[in-house]
Design an enzyme around this catalytic site. Structure first.
Site, PDB file in Angstrom:
ATOM      1  N   LYS A 109       0.879  -1.175   0.000  1.00 20.84           N
ATOM      2  CA  LYS A 109       0.000   0.000   0.000  1.00 20.84           C
ATOM      3  C   LYS A 109       0.911   1.219   0.000  1.00 20.84           C
ATOM      4  O   LYS A 109       1.565   1.523   0.983  1.00 20.84           O
ATOM      5  CB  LYS A 109      -0.898  -0.011   1.249  1.00 20.84           C
ATOM      6  CG  LYS A 109      -1.727   1.254   1.418  1.00 20.84           C
ATOM      7  CD  LYS A 109      -2.894   1.249   0.459  1.00 20.84           C
ATOM      8  CE  LYS A 109      -3.828   2.425   0.726  1.00 20.84           C
ATOM      9  NZ  LYS A 109      -3.236   3.748   0.425  1.00 20.84           N
ATOM     10  N   ARG A 128      -2.998   8.437  -5.326  1.00 17.89           N
ATOM     11  CA  ARG A 128      -3.728   7.529  -6.214  1.00 17.89           C
ATOM     12  C   ARG A 128      -4.104   8.301  -7.475  1.00 17.89           C
ATOM     13  O   ARG A 128      -4.626   9.420  -7.415  1.00 17.89           O
ATOM     14  CB  ARG A 128      -4.984   7.027  -5.496  1.00 17.89           C
ATOM     15  CG  ARG A 128      -5.853   6.062  -6.329  1.00 17.89           C
ATOM     16  CD  ARG A 128      -5.412   4.653  -6.156  1.00 17.89           C
ATOM     17  NE  ARG A 128      -6.270   3.716  -6.891  1.00 17.89           N
ATOM     18  CZ  ARG A 128      -7.352   3.125  -6.391  1.00 17.89           C
ATOM     19  NH1 ARG A 128      -7.740   3.393  -5.149  1.00 17.89           N
ATOM     20  NH2 ARG A 128      -8.043   2.248  -7.110  1.00 17.89           N
ATOM     21  N   ARG A 184      -8.312  10.866  -7.361  1.00 15.86           N
ATOM     22  CA  ARG A 184      -9.551  10.209  -6.935  1.00 15.86           C
ATOM     23  C   ARG A 184     -10.732  11.163  -6.946  1.00 15.86           C
ATOM     24  O   ARG A 184     -11.870  10.761  -7.177  1.00 15.86           O
ATOM     25  CB  ARG A 184      -9.381   9.621  -5.535  1.00 15.86           C
ATOM     26  CG  ARG A 184      -8.862   8.208  -5.530  1.00 15.86           C
ATOM     27  CD  ARG A 184      -8.737   7.661  -4.132  1.00 15.86           C
ATOM     28  NE  ARG A 184      -9.967   7.709  -3.370  1.00 15.86           N
ATOM     29  CZ  ARG A 184     -10.119   7.205  -2.157  1.00 15.86           C
ATOM     30  NH1 ARG A 184      -9.100   6.640  -1.565  1.00 15.86           N
ATOM     31  NH2 ARG A 184     -11.265   7.274  -1.530  1.00 15.86           N
ATOM     32  N   PHE A 212      -0.776  -0.583 -10.812  1.00 17.58           N
ATOM     33  CA  PHE A 212      -1.183  -1.848 -10.207  1.00 17.58           C
ATOM     34  C   PHE A 212      -2.458  -2.416 -10.809  1.00 17.58           C
ATOM     35  O   PHE A 212      -2.892  -3.499 -10.435  1.00 17.58           O
ATOM     36  CB  PHE A 212      -1.315  -1.745  -8.685  1.00 17.58           C
ATOM     37  CG  PHE A 212      -2.159  -0.605  -8.173  1.00 17.58           C
ATOM     38  CD1 PHE A 212      -3.525  -0.595  -8.329  1.00 17.58           C
ATOM     39  CD2 PHE A 212      -1.558   0.453  -7.511  1.00 17.58           C
ATOM     40  CE1 PHE A 212      -4.291   0.440  -7.846  1.00 17.58           C
ATOM     41  CE2 PHE A 212      -2.315   1.494  -7.016  1.00 17.58           C
ATOM     42  CZ  PHE A 212      -3.691   1.499  -7.180  1.00 17.58           C
ATOM     43  N   LYS A 269      -7.382  -3.346   2.619  1.00 19.22           N
ATOM     44  CA  LYS A 269      -6.121  -2.667   2.920  1.00 19.22           C
ATOM     45  C   LYS A 269      -5.840  -2.771   4.414  1.00 19.22           C
ATOM     46  O   LYS A 269      -6.695  -2.488   5.247  1.00 19.22           O
ATOM     47  CB  LYS A 269      -6.150  -1.206   2.467  1.00 19.22           C
ATOM     48  CG  LYS A 269      -7.261  -0.361   3.053  1.00 19.22           C
ATOM     49  CD  LYS A 269      -7.238   1.054   2.468  1.00 19.22           C
ATOM     50  CE  LYS A 269      -8.400   1.891   2.993  1.00 19.22           C
ATOM     51  NZ  LYS A 269      -8.416   3.243   2.409  1.00 19.22           N
TER      52      LYS A 269
END
Length: 620
Positions: free
Chosen positions: A283, A288, A307, A381, A485
């Site tokens: 993580k 992001r 995001r 990812f 997570k």
């Protein structure tokens, strides 16, 4: 023609009900009664946007500008405006109150007839085209002068992008489907593909939704992970609630797999010796981001979205330059990381702390020095679109194989990109290494391995670990159990509140945001601000307390007597010039009010520095 008054009154009705089906019915009935072009605008505005996702215009009219326009239109004093905002926590609702209170109940004669949806569209276009607050202000004032109080309420809400009617775009899409008698899933898919809600309405009205084709350069929703606090919780939730359910149909179809086991050949990973729970990734502690590139119709165009769907491209020009060299269409999900190409004592690069990356966020101009001191990469990812195909419906193990092949073909192309038009400037200083990297992933075989992986991820400077089902589809905007997570709180501190601030929305009338400090000898030094973790009842109690213990009242914020102790948790400690202490807690959360602890026993600045020094991922 679509009267804006009808639109405003509809939004009042939407805000008055919490029932989703009633909201959808109200919207679909309203849309059905409009001409198609008016319905296209209405659907967009109901979703809370002034422009479609693929339309890069922005109003760029912030709260300060809108407050000035409202003051001019309403004639209200600053004190009256502050009181109205405090009452509602919303500028639009405050505007309706102020206009009605001051007798400004209708359009002024010079403003002409009533507002319509196309008129609002035209004025929004003029506001977007105007440069600077001085040019925008008279346009906004003119718009408010043409509005009734309830229309002004929703004009301001729309310009701020915060309608507060309990309506999300997905519900608007359902209403569009009901209005034009088509399938909601088809509307939603078309909206995702083309990123233009007005165009979706036109296609739905003409029953041509099947003609929608994917367009790059508008953000799709991100798939989200559910947080877990322990290895035991991760394993229990993941195996019992996700994998067994997902694997049952494939086992029935005859694929060789023991109960609860994923065939290793489909995972693209070495055969395990014990039961596989899923796949593990670090993580990362970055930003992001969703990366779009490779459209042949727009050579060299690259865009990065956060995001919150903000365009990040200007803050990371070297990524734009690097990915401009990739010839294949792609939408990748990943993390922008500050990166050290060579780690201390070796050649293996590693991620740098978020505090280093933070210096680059929001920059409209990134200097050569910033690029050299804080190099960045895109750690991919997942893949959402590759070639000419959406791959959201494919299981993760298939998307992962596609992503591996994409990175193998294209990573080297991102290593030697030159700054457009500035080759000489960056030739010597810009670090040359691949800006596209593939996030390492390994099969998870045991709970013990998960625990060890977490420790190793933290030692690498990352936040924790991700646990993903290899059968999981990519679900934009969804948070489920297919991705988990594991992030453990670094530590807790006992702190004292030194300042309190009124919140927003439903917390506009209470002091819900608390600045807090630790001891440094006889002085108190602020180290952060928290607004989550307490119940409404606790916040009400603290509001009364802090009003009675105010030292200085600045309206929205007040300093308070340092008497109330809180226990806060946080993710990490960063160096910061924001506070006199020189430190700031990242993602602080209030665990409890410590009425049992005197201020003399709160934690010290030395303890904060000790925690900071213990972090494997501390910044400079």
């Amino acid at each position: 023609m679509g009267e804006f008054l009808n639109f405003a009154e509809l939004n009042d009705a939407l805000a008055a009900t919490s029932k989703k089906l009633e909201k959808r019915s109200l919207m679909s009935t309203y849309l059905r009664g409009l001409a198609v072009e008016d319905a296209a605008l209405a659907a967009l505005y109901l979703s809370g946007s002034a422009f479609a996702e693929t339309d890069r215009r922005g109003l760029n009219a912030g709260g300060s500008l809108l407050s000035k326009a409202l003051a001019q239109r309403s004639g209200a004093s600053q004190a009256a405006m502050s009181a109205a905002y405090r009452r509602h926590g919303d500028m639009g609702a405050a505007a309706q109150d102020l206009l009605e209170a001051n007798g400004r109940t209708g359009p002024i004669p010079e403003a002409g007839g009533g507002l319509t949806l196309p008129i609002v569209e035209e004025i929004f276009a003029r506001i977007a085209a105007a440069r600077g607050p001085g040019a925008k202000l008279p346009l906004v004032v003119g718009l408010l002068e043409a509005a009734r109080p309830v229309e002004a309420k929703y004009l301001l809400k729309l310009m701020l992008g915060d309608m507060r009617t309990g309506v999300k775009q997905s519900l608007v899409e359902e209403a569009v489907a009901a209005a034009f008698e088509t399938d909601a899933a088809t509307v939603r898919r078309a909206s995702m593909l083309i990123g233009n809600l007005p165009e979706v309405v036109r296609l739905a009205a003409e029953h041509r939704l099947d003609e929608a084709r994917m367009k790059l350069f508008h953000p799709l929703g991100f798939m989200l992970a559910s947080p877990v606090d322990s290895v035991e919780e991760a394993v229990e939730r993941f195996t019992e609630e996700v994998l067994l359910e997902e694997l049952a149909p494939e086992a029935a179809a005859g694929e060789e797999a023991a109960p609860g086991e994923i065939p290793a050949k489909r995972a693209g990973l070495p055969p395990p010796s014990t039961r596989i729970y899923g796949v593990l990734e670090d993580k990362y502690d970055g930003i992001r981001a969703q990366l779009h590139c490779g459209d042949a119709s727009e050579p060299g165009r690259v865009e990065l979205f956060s995001r919150s769907r903000d365009d990040l491209s200007a803050s990371f020009p070297e990524l734009v330059e690097a990915f401009a060299a990739i010839p294949e269409k792609a939408i990748l999900d990943g993390e922008i990381l500050a990166w050290s190409p060579v780690s201390a004592g070796g050649t293996q690069g590693r991620a740098l702390p978020f505090s280093v990356l933070q210096q680059r966020i929001g920059r409209k101009r990134v200097t050569a020095e910033m690029r050299e001191q804080t190099p960045v990469i895109f750690m991919a990812f997942d893949a959402m679109f590759l070639g000419d195909s959406l791959v959201l419906e494919e299981p993760l193990h298939e998307r992962r194989l596609r992503l591996e092949r994409f990175v193998a073909r294209n990573a080297s192309l991102t290593a030697n990109a030159e700054a457009r038009g500035q080759v000489e400037l960056f030739a010597e200083t810009a670090p040359q290494f691949a800006r596209l990297m593939l996030a390492p992933a390994v099969a998870l075989e045991s709970a013990e391995q998960l625990d060890a992986a977490y420790t190793e991820a933290r030692a690498r400077g990352n936040e924790g670990v991700m646990l993903k089902s290899l059968n999981s589809k990519y679900q934009p905007g969804r948070r489920g159990l297919a991705w988990l997570k594991l992030k453990r709180e670094l530590a807790t501190l006992d702190v004292v509140v030194t300042g309190a601030e009124f919140g927003h929305g439903r917390r506009a009338g209470v002091l819900s945001d608390y600045t807090f400090a630790v001891r440094d000898g006889d002085a108190l030094k602020n180290v952060g601000k928290a607004y989550s973790g307490l119940t409404d009842a606790e916040i009400d109690e603290l509001t009364s307390y802090f009003k009675e213990h105010t030292l200085e009242d600045y309206g929205h914020f007040r300093t308070v007597q340092p008497l109330k102790v809180l226990e806060v948790a946080f993710n990490n400690v960063m160096r910061s010039e924001r506070h006199e202490s020189g430190f700031a807690l990242r993602f602080p959360r209030i665990l409890r009010i410590r009425d049992d602890k005197p201020v003399e026993e709160i934690d010290t600045l030395a303890r904060v520095e000790e925690i900071y020094e213990s972090q494997p991922d501390k910044g400079s």
